[in-house]
Motif scaffolding. Structure first.
Motif, mmCIF file in Angstrom:
data_model
loop_
_atom_site.group_PDB
_atom_site.id
_atom_site.type_symbol
_atom_site.label_atom_id
_atom_site.label_comp_id
_atom_site.label_asym_id
_atom_site.label_seq_id
_atom_site.Cartn_x
_atom_site.Cartn_y
_atom_site.Cartn_z
ATOM 1 N N MET A 42 0.895 -1.488 -0.173
ATOM 2 C CA MET A 42 0.476 0.008 0.184
ATOM 3 C C MET A 42 1.186 1.466 0.276
ATOM 4 S SD MET A 42 -3.234 -0.988 3.113
ATOM 5 C CE MET A 42 -4.108 -2.192 2.416
ATOM 6 N N GLN A 43 0.443 2.276 -0.578
ATOM 7 C CA GLN A 43 0.908 3.550 -0.458
ATOM 8 C C GLN A 43 0.635 4.353 0.782
ATOM 9 O OE1 GLN A 43 -0.013 5.798 -4.231
ATOM 10 N NE2 GLN A 43 0.952 3.969 -5.217
ATOM 11 N N LYS A 44 1.290 5.700 1.134
ATOM 12 C CA LYS A 44 1.300 6.496 2.838
ATOM 13 C C LYS A 44 -0.012 7.341 2.671
ATOM 14 C CE LYS A 44 2.239 9.165 5.902
ATOM 15 N NZ LYS A 44 2.353 8.172 7.238
ATOM 16 N N LYS A 45 -0.845 7.425 1.264
ATOM 17 C CA LYS A 45 -2.246 7.999 0.740
ATOM 18 C C LYS A 45 -2.899 6.788 1.667
ATOM 19 C CE LYS A 45 -2.885 6.992 -3.941
ATOM 20 N NZ LYS A 45 -3.989 5.839 -4.152
ATOM 21 N N LYS A 48 -3.070 6.919 4.981
ATOM 22 C CA LYS A 48 -4.252 7.855 5.681
ATOM 23 C C LYS A 48 -5.100 7.523 6.029
ATOM 24 C CE LYS A 48 -2.299 11.296 7.478
ATOM 25 N NZ LYS A 48 -2.134 11.095 9.174
ATOM 26 N N GLN A 49 -5.542 7.207 4.000
ATOM 27 C CA GLN A 49 -7.008 7.183 3.882
ATOM 28 C C GLN A 49 -7.937 5.669 4.860
ATOM 29 O OE1 GLN A 49 -8.409 5.965 0.346
ATOM 30 N NE2 GLN A 49 -10.406 4.600 0.685
ATOM 31 N N LEU A 50 -7.107 4.812 5.365
ATOM 32 C CA LEU A 50 -7.739 3.741 6.190
ATOM 33 C C LEU A 50 -7.981 4.912 7.778
ATOM 34 C CD1 LEU A 50 -5.498 0.953 6.129
ATOM 35 C CD2 LEU A 50 -8.012 0.383 6.178
ATOM 36 N N TRP A 51 -6.770 5.705 7.895
ATOM 37 C CA TRP A 51 -6.566 6.690 9.409
ATOM 38 C C TRP A 51 -8.484 7.353 9.680
ATOM 39 C CZ3 TRP A 51 -6.933 6.423 14.303
ATOM 40 C CH2 TRP A 51 -7.135 7.840 14.663
ATOM 41 N N MET A 52 -8.031 7.976 8.055
ATOM 42 C CA MET A 52 -9.641 9.109 7.703
ATOM 43 C C MET A 52 -10.326 8.428 8.395
ATOM 44 S SD MET A 52 -7.467 12.056 7.991
ATOM 45 C CE MET A 52 -8.280 12.934 8.264
ATOM 46 N N GLY A 53 -10.549 7.660 7.145
ATOM 47 C CA GLY A 53 -11.993 7.063 7.051
ATOM 48 C C GLY A 53 -12.284 6.137 8.949
ATOM 49 N N LEU A 54 -11.525 6.371 9.123
ATOM 50 C CA LEU A 54 -11.698 5.340 10.971
ATOM 51 C C LEU A 54 -12.356 6.686 11.852
ATOM 52 C CD1 LEU A 54 -12.292 2.997 12.771
ATOM 53 C CD2 LEU A 54 -9.887 3.884 13.342
ATOM 54 N N ASP A 60 -17.127 3.535 4.153
ATOM 55 C CA ASP A 60 -16.703 3.658 2.599
ATOM 56 C C ASP A 60 -15.702 3.856 2.138
ATOM 57 O OD1 ASP A 60 -18.088 6.521 3.512
ATOM 58 O OD2 ASP A 60 -18.468 6.624 1.142
ATOM 59 N N GLN A 61 -14.886 5.126 3.178
ATOM 60 C CA GLN A 61 -13.683 5.442 3.089
ATOM 61 C C GLN A 61 -12.880 3.746 3.575
ATOM 62 O OE1 GLN A 61 -12.825 9.454 4.708
ATOM 63 N NE2 GLN A 61 -11.093 9.258 4.358
ATOM 64 N N PHE A 62 -12.928 3.632 4.695
ATOM 65 C CA PHE A 62 -12.275 3.332 5.338
ATOM 66 C C PHE A 62 -12.443 1.931 4.840
ATOM 67 C CE2 PHE A 62 -12.322 -0.394 8.744
ATOM 68 C CZ PHE A 62 -11.370 -0.661 9.108
#
Length: 172
Positions: A42-45, A48-54, A60-62
């Motif tokens: 996975m890329q850094k983004k 970040k998407q995992l964390w921001m989604g949570l 949906d984002q997570f």
């Protein structure tokens, strides 16, 4: 005014510390399930998407990223090891965590009961035969015959661990 219960809860110094701990747990779970191959690709983004989604309660984002961490090749019948932690109120240990495969050497799926018999036998096999504990995941008591792989895929917490609580049976 009450002060923070320092002796009962871990006081995190910042959001960054919480994010770092979360990502550390995700990496540990992936190391157990896939030898870290998925999270490392996975890329850094994506991280970040995992964390921001949570953090923002955006399922949906997570899940768009977490889905990759829950997959495994069809020929393997499951993850390499099941990421789990068992918590007990009757012990000083914060939790129990060991290597445990979802599939036995003979190809049979291991169940929640199999895990508990190996890791925490007193929770499921009381000496006098009377059930003394409840085994809870997400506030429900799954059947001990439930395949561990299924539980890991469907009842893991956002950190990708299966958090299992063993609590004394209510007496009322």
């Amino acid at each position: 005014m009450c002060s923070f219960p320092e002796k009962d809860l871990l006081h995190c110094p910042s959001k960054d510390a919480i994010e770092a701990h979360f990502m550390s747990c995700m990496k540990e779970a992936d190391a157990l399930k896939h030898k870290s191959q998925v999270i490392n690709e996975m890329q850094k983004k994506d991280h970040k998407q995992l964390w921001m989604g949570l953090q923002n309660d955006r399922f949906d984002q997570f899940w768009a990223i977490n889905r990759k961490l829950m997959e495994y090749p069809a020929e393997e019948n499951g993850f390499r090891y099941i990421p789990f932690r068992i918590y007990q109120t009757t012990t000083e240990r914060p939790f129990i965590q060991k290597l445990f495969r979802p599939v036995a050497a003979d190809g049979q799926l291991h169940t929640l009961g199999d895990l508990l018999k190996e890791v925490c036998p007193s929770a499921v096999d009381p000496e006098d035969g009377e059930k003394k504990n409840q085994v809870m995941i997400h506030g429900i008591e799954p059947m001990l015959e439930t395949p561990l792989q299924w539980l890991s895929e469907h009842l893991s917490y956002p950190d990708n661990f299966l958090h299992i609580s063993i609590i004394p049976q209510p007496t009322d």
